[in-house]
Design an enzyme around this catalytic site. Structure first.
Site, PDB file in Angstrom:
ATOM      1  N   SER A 129      34.559  35.693  32.153  1.00 18.57           N
ATOM      2  CA  SER A 129      35.093  36.333  30.962  1.00 18.57           C
ATOM      3  C   SER A 129      34.188  37.495  30.532  1.00 18.57           C
ATOM      4  O   SER A 129      33.982  38.422  31.308  1.00 18.57           O
ATOM      5  CB  SER A 129      35.267  35.282  29.857  1.00 18.57           C
ATOM      6  OG  SER A 129      36.074  35.752  28.821  1.00 18.57           O
ATOM      7  N   ASP A 284      45.976  34.280  34.418  1.00 16.88           N
ATOM      8  CA  ASP A 284      45.133  34.672  33.281  1.00 16.88           C
ATOM      9  C   ASP A 284      45.880  35.703  32.439  1.00 16.88           C
ATOM     10  O   ASP A 284      46.260  36.765  32.927  1.00 16.88           O
ATOM     11  CB  ASP A 284      43.812  35.260  33.804  1.00 16.88           C
ATOM     12  CG  ASP A 284      42.758  35.398  32.725  1.00 16.88           C
ATOM     13  OD1 ASP A 284      43.110  35.601  31.550  1.00 16.88           O
ATOM     14  OD2 ASP A 284      41.559  35.339  33.067  1.00 16.88           O
ATOM     15  N   HIS A 313      43.148  31.632  31.945  1.00 18.63           N
ATOM     16  CA  HIS A 313      41.784  32.116  31.751  1.00 18.63           C
ATOM     17  C   HIS A 313      40.764  30.992  31.901  1.00 18.63           C
ATOM     18  O   HIS A 313      39.656  31.206  32.406  1.00 18.63           O
ATOM     19  CB  HIS A 313      41.659  32.753  30.375  1.00 18.63           C
ATOM     20  CG  HIS A 313      40.361  33.456  30.149  1.00 18.63           C
ATOM     21  ND1 HIS A 313      39.920  34.483  30.961  1.00 18.63           N
ATOM     22  CD2 HIS A 313      39.384  33.276  29.216  1.00 18.63           C
ATOM     23  CE1 HIS A 313      38.741  34.914  30.543  1.00 18.63           C
ATOM     24  NE2 HIS A 313      38.397  34.192  29.493  1.00 18.63           N
TER      25      HIS A 313
END
Length: 337
Positions: A129, A284, A313
């Site tokens: 991330s 995602d 995600h």
């Protein structure tokens, strides 16, 4: 490990001009640094994450094995452990905390790596991330130090769609009257719970919810998941001003803003010398594979390897053992090159 070490940065001048006086970078290390300092791996944290939230990918028998590598996990500026709105004295405290970029985070981490440990070259930089964003930034800011990168479920430049999502999180946090423009006397709990509900529709995919996979995480119903996982996540010692600081960092992330590139993201990606293994997750909603396919086209030595499945995600969060095995195997392969 909840314990951590602190590297004193002194007066840290940020990319946008403000100077944080007495700035500090919190970090933790795993394993021992080799005498030749050649076994160091950097593994930055993510939006609201702390170093212990990265430990799911570290351990004996895994690629990030502390018995073989010296793994450094620096905490992002703004995450509550490193210099943040919640722990910085006036005048840059709380709502006055300055804008921090991904470039600023990497500049602070570079000082930790070189000044504290005397490391001239890292074996790998990897992260999930916002940690992936820092991974890209390391490869642009310090190409001579980074032979391998493995960003997963993240991007080199925050997309317009991603920025729009973050506007929803920001609006939820700041709409709570208790927030008081960032000068709250008590945590804006209503805003934190609302932000959690905004996040809930994005962190996992549509298929994850369709299949009720939250039950595999131990939640008995959708509402139990929304309260127990998501609201619990945002209420777990997460300060609203800290979240907004990191949110701004995320919204404005772009390796093209590295000094010398004049906003040209393509040129910045083209400057990367590292062997790059880029791993977006199949579903995602923040960082879809097609976005990272674009980035890979502009990196001289890069491969796109999509994490399959429906966990979205959070394929990169350590929540699903199958995704963890996929990421670990990919890292092992990269480290063998």
């Amino acid at each position: 490990m909840l314990e951590y070490k602190t590297f004193e940065l002194g007066n840290l001048t940020l990319q946008h001009g403000a100077t944080l006086r007495g700035a500090r970078l919190a970090y933790q290390t795993y394993g021992e640094l080799a005498p030749d300092r050649g076994n160091a791996i950097l593994y930055p944290t993510w939006y609201s994450g702390r170093h212990w939230d990265n430990e799911w990918l570290i351990g004996p028998g895994m690629t990030l094995d502390p018995g073989r590598y010296f793994i450094i996990v620096p905490n992002m500026l703004g995450n509550g452990l490193s210099s943040s709105p919640s722990n910085t004295p006036p005048p840059y405290d709380r709502a006055r905390f300055p804008r921090v970029t991904v470039y600023d985070n990497v500049a602070a981490q570079h000082r930790l790596v070189t000044e504290k440990f005397g490391i001239e070259r890292l074996a790998l930089v990897t992260g999930w991330s916002m940690g992936a964003g820092q991974t890209y930034q390391w490869a642009v800011s310090h190409p001579e130090m980074v032979p391998r990168i493995a960003p997963f479920c993240g991007s080199s430049r925050t997309s317009t769609h991603n920025r729009v999502f973050l506007e929803g999180v920001k609006a939820a946090l700041t709409a709570d009257a208790t927030f008081a423009g960032g000068w709250y006397a008590h945590p804006p709990v209503t805003g934190l719970r609302a932000a959690a509900r905004v996040y809930a529709g994005w962190g996992f995919s549509q298929a994850f919810y369709w299949r009720h996979l939250y039950e595999e995480l131990g939640y008995s119903s959708l509402e139990d998941f929304l309260v127990g996982f998501w609201e619990g996540f945002f209420l777990d010692d997460r300060d609203a001003n800290n979240l907004l600081t990191m949110l701004w960092t995320w919204q404005n992330a772009d390796v093209g803003q590295t000094p010398g590139f004049g906003g040209d993201t393509v040129a910045a990606l083209g400057s990367i010398k590292a062997r790059a293994l880029v791993m977006p997750a199949e579903k995602d909603l923040y960082f879809p594979p097609e976005d990272e396919e674009w980035a890979v086209r502009h990196i001289p030595d890069a491969e796109l390897r999509v994490i399959p499945g429906v966990w979205g995600h959070f394929a990169g969060h350590g929540s699903n053992p199958e995704d963890t095995r996929f990421i670990d195997a990919a890292l092992r392969e990269l480290m063998s090159l």
